[in-house]
Design a protein around this motif. Structure first.
Motif, PDB file in Angstrom:
ATOM      1  N   ILE A  90       0.853  -1.190   0.000  1.00 20.54           N
ATOM      2  CA  ILE A  90       0.000   0.000   0.000  1.00 20.54           C
ATOM      3  C   ILE A  90       0.892   1.245   0.000  1.00 20.54           C
ATOM      4  CG2 ILE A  90      -1.893   1.178   1.192  1.00 20.54           C
ATOM      5  CD1 ILE A  90      -2.583  -1.463   2.514  1.00 20.54           C
ATOM      6  N   LYS A  91       1.908   1.237   0.853  1.00 25.36           N
ATOM      7  CA  LYS A  91       2.854   2.363   0.916  1.00 25.36           C
ATOM      8  C   LYS A  91       3.468   2.627  -0.443  1.00 25.36           C
ATOM      9  CE  LYS A  91       4.608   1.903   5.570  1.00 25.36           C
ATOM     10  NZ  LYS A  91       5.758   1.418   6.320  1.00 25.36           N
ATOM     11  N   ARG A  92       3.829   1.541  -1.128  1.00 27.66           N
ATOM     12  CA  ARG A  92       4.467   1.715  -2.438  1.00 27.66           C
ATOM     13  C   ARG A  92       3.526   2.384  -3.427  1.00 27.66           C
ATOM     14  NH1 ARG A  92       7.477  -3.533  -2.266  1.00 27.66           N
ATOM     15  NH2 ARG A  92       5.617  -4.390  -3.207  1.00 27.66           N
ATOM     16  N   LEU A  93       2.257   1.957  -3.440  1.00 25.62           N
ATOM     17  CA  LEU A  93       1.300   2.578  -4.361  1.00 25.62           C
ATOM     18  C   LEU A  93       1.085   4.046  -3.985  1.00 25.62           C
ATOM     19  CD1 LEU A  93      -0.626   2.518  -6.728  1.00 25.62           C
ATOM     20  CD2 LEU A  93      -2.411   1.662  -5.216  1.00 25.62           C
ATOM     21  N   ILE A  94       1.011   4.335  -2.676  1.00 28.35           N
ATOM     22  CA  ILE A  94       0.848   5.724  -2.229  1.00 28.35           C
ATOM     23  C   ILE A  94       1.998   6.564  -2.760  1.00 28.35           C
ATOM     24  CG2 ILE A  94       0.865   7.237  -0.188  1.00 28.35           C
ATOM     25  CD1 ILE A  94      -0.643   5.000   1.316  1.00 28.35           C
ATOM     26  N   LYS A  95       3.216   6.009  -2.699  1.00 31.55           N
ATOM     27  CA  LYS A  95       4.394   6.743  -3.170  1.00 31.55           C
ATOM     28  C   LYS A  95       4.293   7.012  -4.675  1.00 31.55           C
ATOM     29  CE  LYS A  95       9.344   6.288  -3.527  1.00 31.55           C
ATOM     30  NZ  LYS A  95      10.067   5.119  -4.047  1.00 31.55           N
ATOM     31  N   GLU A  96       3.880   6.001  -5.430  1.00 32.72           N
ATOM     32  CA  GLU A  96       3.787   6.180  -6.888  1.00 32.72           C
ATOM     33  C   GLU A  96       2.691   7.180  -7.253  1.00 32.72           C
ATOM     34  OE1 GLU A  96       5.913   5.126  -9.128  1.00 32.72           O
ATOM     35  OE2 GLU A  96       7.051   4.192  -7.502  1.00 32.72           O
ATOM     36  N   LEU A  97       1.539   7.077  -6.580  1.00 30.54           N
ATOM     37  CA  LEU A  97       0.446   8.013  -6.860  1.00 30.54           C
ATOM     38  C   LEU A  97       0.857   9.429  -6.482  1.00 30.54           C
ATOM     39  CD1 LEU A  97      -2.576   5.908  -5.550  1.00 30.54           C
ATOM     40  CD2 LEU A  97      -2.197   6.607  -7.915  1.00 30.54           C
ATOM     41  N   GLY A  98       1.684   9.552  -5.435  1.00 30.64           N
ATOM     42  CA  GLY A  98       2.134  10.868  -4.976  1.00 30.64           C
ATOM     43  C   GLY A  98       3.021  11.580  -5.977  1.00 30.64           C
ATOM     44  N   LYS A  99       3.510  10.850  -6.985  1.00 31.67           N
ATOM     45  CA  LYS A  99       4.341  11.487  -8.022  1.00 31.67           C
ATOM     46  C   LYS A  99       3.492  12.241  -9.038  1.00 31.67           C
ATOM     47  CE  LYS A  99       8.026   8.014  -7.934  1.00 31.67           C
ATOM     48  NZ  LYS A  99       8.615   6.887  -8.699  1.00 31.67           N
ATOM     49  N   LEU A 100       2.190  11.973  -9.059  1.00 37.77           N
ATOM     50  CA  LEU A 100       1.316  12.636 -10.035  1.00 37.77           C
ATOM     51  C   LEU A 100       1.093  14.084  -9.633  1.00 37.77           C
ATOM     52  CD1 LEU A 100      -1.245   9.734 -10.535  1.00 37.77           C
ATOM     53  CD2 LEU A 100       0.613  10.401 -12.057  1.00 37.77           C
ATOM     54  N   PRO A 101       0.835  14.959 -10.609  1.00 40.14           N
ATOM     55  CA  PRO A 101       0.712  16.391 -10.311  1.00 40.14           C
ATOM     56  C   PRO A 101      -0.526  16.687  -9.471  1.00 40.14           C
ATOM     57  CG  PRO A 101       0.054  15.958 -12.575  1.00 40.14           C
ATOM     58  CD  PRO A 101       0.610  14.668 -12.038  1.00 40.14           C
ATOM     59  N   GLY A 102      -0.354  17.478  -8.429  1.00 33.60           N
ATOM     60  CA  GLY A 102      -1.480  17.880  -7.597  1.00 33.60           C
ATOM     61  C   GLY A 102      -1.932  16.812  -6.618  1.00 33.60           C
ATOM     62  N   ILE A 103      -1.211  15.697  -6.549  1.00 29.32           N
ATOM     63  CA  ILE A 103      -1.579  14.618  -5.627  1.00 29.32           C
ATOM     64  C   ILE A 103      -0.570  14.587  -4.483  1.00 29.32           C
ATOM     65  CG2 ILE A 103      -2.022  12.140  -5.390  1.00 29.32           C
ATOM     66  CD1 ILE A 103      -3.923  13.243  -7.374  1.00 29.32           C
ATOM     67  N   GLY A 104      -1.000  15.026  -3.301  1.00 30.43           N
ATOM     68  CA  GLY A 104      -0.140  14.961  -2.127  1.00 30.43           C
ATOM     69  C   GLY A 104      -0.305  13.629  -1.424  1.00 30.43           C
ATOM     70  N   GLU A 105       0.345  13.479  -0.270  1.00 31.07           N
ATOM     71  CA  GLU A 105       0.297  12.193   0.421  1.00 31.07           C
ATOM     72  C   GLU A 105      -1.113  11.841   0.887  1.00 31.07           C
ATOM     73  OE1 GLU A 105       3.476  11.312   3.312  1.00 31.07           O
ATOM     74  OE2 GLU A 105       1.949  10.237   4.434  1.00 31.07           O
ATOM     75  N   LYS A 106      -1.851  12.841   1.373  1.00 33.51           N
ATOM     76  CA  LYS A 106      -3.220  12.561   1.859  1.00 33.51           C
ATOM     77  C   LYS A 106      -4.106  12.055   0.728  1.00 33.51           C
ATOM     78  CE  LYS A 106      -3.678  14.147   6.230  1.00 33.51           C
ATOM     79  NZ  LYS A 106      -4.528  14.458   7.359  1.00 33.51           N
ATOM     80  N   THR A 107      -4.064  12.762  -0.417  1.00 38.50           N
ATOM     81  CA  THR A 107      -4.892  12.353  -1.552  1.00 38.50           C
ATOM     82  C   THR A 107      -4.443  10.986  -2.060  1.00 38.50           C
ATOM     83  OG1 THR A 107      -5.094  14.671  -2.151  1.00 38.50           O
ATOM     84  CG2 THR A 107      -5.813  13.082  -3.784  1.00 38.50           C
ATOM     85  N   ALA A 108      -3.120  10.795  -2.147  1.00 43.65           N
ATOM     86  CA  ALA A 108      -2.594   9.511  -2.629  1.00 43.65           C
ATOM     87  C   ALA A 108      -3.088   8.380  -1.731  1.00 43.65           C
ATOM     88  CB  ALA A 108      -1.069   9.541  -2.666  1.00 43.65           C
ATOM     89  N   THR A 109      -3.121   8.628  -0.431  1.00 41.87           N
ATOM     90  CA  THR A 109      -3.591   7.609   0.514  1.00 41.87           C
ATOM     91  C   THR A 109      -5.066   7.313   0.281  1.00 41.87           C
ATOM     92  OG1 THR A 109      -2.006   8.438   2.136  1.00 41.87           O
ATOM     93  CG2 THR A 109      -3.767   7.014   2.967  1.00 41.87           C
ATOM     94  N   ARG A 110      -5.844   8.388   0.049  1.00 38.34           N
ATOM     95  CA  ARG A 110      -7.265   8.197  -0.204  1.00 38.34           C
ATOM     96  C   ARG A 110      -7.495   7.397  -1.486  1.00 38.34           C
ATOM     97  NH1 ARG A 110     -10.804  11.945  -2.296  1.00 38.34           N
ATOM     98  NH2 ARG A 110      -9.125  13.463  -2.317  1.00 38.34           N
ATOM     99  N   LEU A 111      -6.723   7.713  -2.535  1.00 38.66           N
ATOM    100  CA  LEU A 111      -6.868   6.987  -3.797  1.00 38.66           C
ATOM    101  C   LEU A 111      -6.479   5.520  -3.606  1.00 38.66           C
ATOM    102  CD1 LEU A 111      -5.386   9.569  -6.352  1.00 38.66           C
ATOM    103  CD2 LEU A 111      -7.775   9.187  -5.720  1.00 38.66           C
ATOM    104  N   ALA A 112      -5.356   5.290  -2.909  1.00 39.34           N
ATOM    105  CA  ALA A 112      -4.880   3.911  -2.735  1.00 39.34           C
ATOM    106  C   ALA A 112      -5.886   3.084  -1.948  1.00 39.34           C
ATOM    107  CB  ALA A 112      -3.520   3.901  -2.038  1.00 39.34           C
ATOM    108  N   THR A 113      -6.449   3.654  -0.867  1.00 40.62           N
ATOM    109  CA  THR A 113      -7.406   2.866  -0.087  1.00 40.62           C
ATOM    110  C   THR A 113      -8.698   2.663  -0.881  1.00 40.62           C
ATOM    111  OG1 THR A 113      -8.134   4.850   1.094  1.00 40.62           O
ATOM    112  CG2 THR A 113      -6.462   3.513   2.165  1.00 40.62           C
ATOM    113  N   HIS A 114      -9.013   3.611  -1.771  1.00 42.11           N
ATOM    114  CA  HIS A 114     -10.172   3.406  -2.646  1.00 42.11           C
ATOM    115  C   HIS A 114      -9.921   2.220  -3.582  1.00 42.11           C
ATOM    116  CE1 HIS A 114     -13.596   4.416  -5.284  1.00 42.11           C
ATOM    117  NE2 HIS A 114     -12.783   3.994  -6.239  1.00 42.11           N
ATOM    118  N   ILE A 115      -8.741   2.207  -4.184  1.00 41.83           N
ATOM    119  CA  ILE A 115      -8.403   1.119  -5.113  1.00 41.83           C
ATOM    120  C   ILE A 115      -8.415  -0.218  -4.370  1.00 41.83           C
ATOM    121  CG2 ILE A 115      -6.564   0.158  -6.568  1.00 41.83           C
ATOM    122  CD1 ILE A 115      -5.763   3.107  -7.168  1.00 41.83           C
TER     123      ILE A 115
END
Lengths: 199, 199
Positions: free
Chosen positions: A8-33
C-alpha cells in the motif's frame, strides 16, 4: 502512511508522483483502489501500460497518435493549406473541442524558455519549417500560449515563416494573458480563432 | 476529452472513477503519465496490481495485512487484553500514528447504516464477540466515528460486550486540540461541556 503495509505504501508513493496529488490524496486513492473490485484495479493498471505502449507521436504533426499518422493528418476533409502551431497536444485538443478550426496542426512540444534550457533545437521547429516549405502552405496560425514563453516562440516562428513568404497569423488575445489553452472555455477559444490577425 | 486517442480516453475514464477525480483532473493525470518515463508508468501500474494481489484481511482483527496475521496481531509487545474497535483500517492507522494505544484492534469494515442496507450481519461483529469471549479481554475501547452511524454501532457493540461482562469505554468527544472554539460546531461544544472533567 507509516502504519500501512508495504504494497500500500508503495502505491501511495507512486500516486504521490502525479501532479497535484499529495500524500493525503494519494492515501485516499490507494485505499479506494484497495476497496474497489479486482476488475477495476486491473483495468486501471492495464490502461496505464496500454496507453504508454500504444501512444506515439504523429510523424507529420507530432500530435499524440496511435499510428504513424494521427487522426487529423489522415482526415482528408481537413485543409492542409492552413497549419495551426501549438505548444502541446492539450492545446490541440482544446482547439478541436472549440470546433473553430478545420486545418491541420503542428505540435512543438514546448515553448522557448532559455532559463529552463529550452531553445529552438528542443522544439519541433525544424520539422515544421521543412513541412511549410514543401507543402504549399497558405497560412500559419500561431496558437502558442499567451505567456512570455509562448510569445517568444510565436515571434521566432513568425520570423522563420515570413522568410518563406507564407502568411502568418496569431490567435487573438481574447485568451486571458498568462493563462493556458487547456483551461480556456470553448467560446473564448472560438473567438480567438475568429479574430486572428496578421503579424 | 473528445479529441484524445482511444488509449488515453480509456485511462482518463478509469482515473475518473477514483474519488475526487473529475474529468479535468483525470485528463491532467493521464497526460502527465503520458509524458512520464516508461519506468514510472510501469511502477504505477505494477503497484496497483501488486497491492490488490498481496493485501488481504488479518484473520484475527480484519486489519489490512500481507500475511494471515497483521503486523499488530503478530507483535508480541502489544497488550491483547485491550481491544480498540474501529470502523475502517484508516481509523486504525490514524490511532497508530497518534502513538496513544498499545493494545490490539478490531476492524468492523463499516458502521450500521440501515438506509444503505448495512446491518450488524454486514460488519465483523460476530467475529469480534467470539474473540472477546475466548481471550480474557479486560477492556473494549469503541473508536467508531462520532457520526450517527458510528454512534449507533457503538451502542450495539456496547450492549453485546456488556452482556459478556467486559468493561467498555468510548473515545472522548470534545474540542480538537489546537482548534478554536469559535469555529467548533455546537454539537461538539455541547459534548465537550457535557464531558468536562476535573483538573
Amino acid at each position: 502512511m507509516t502504519g500501512y503495509a508495504l504494497p500500500i505504501k508503495r502505491l501511495i508513493k507512486e500516486l504521490g508522483k502525479l501532479p497535484g496529488i499529495g500524500e493525503k490524496t494519494a492515501t485516499r486513492l490507494a485505499t479506494h483502489i484497495l476497496r474497489a473490485s479486482e476488475d477495476d484495479a486491473r483495468r486501471l493498471a492495464e490502461c496505464v501500460m496500454d496507453m504508454k505502449a500504444r501512444i506515439r507521436l504523429c510523424s507529420v504533426c507530432f500530435n499524440l497518435s496511435e499510428g504513424d499518422h494521427c487522426e487529423i493528418c489522415t482526415d482528408t476533409s481537413r485543409d492542409r493549406k492552413v497549419i495551426c502551431v501549438v505548444e502541446e497536444p492539450d492545446s490541440l485538443i482544446a482547439i478541436e473541442e472549440s470546433g473553430s478550426f478545420r486545418g491541420v496542426y503542428h505540435v512543438l512540444h514546448g515553448a522557448l524558455s532559455p532559463l529552463d534550457g529550452v531553445g529552438p533545437e528542443n522544439l519541433r521547429i525544424q520539422e515544421f519549417l521543412r513541412r511549410v516549405g514543401e507543402n504549399n502552405v497558405e497560412e500559419v496560425i500561431i496558437a502558442t500560449n499567451p505567456s512570455v514563453q509562448g510569445e517568444a516562440t510565436a515571434l521566432l516562428i513568425n520570423k522563420c515563416v515570413k522568410d518563406l513568404g507564407v502568411k502568418v497569423t496569431r490567435i487573438a488575445l481574447g485568451v486571458p494573458v498568462g493563462g493556458d489553452l487547456r483551461y480556456t472555455d470553448r467560446m473564448t477559444l472560438a473567438k480567438s480563432m475568429e479574430f486572428r490577425r496578421g503579424i
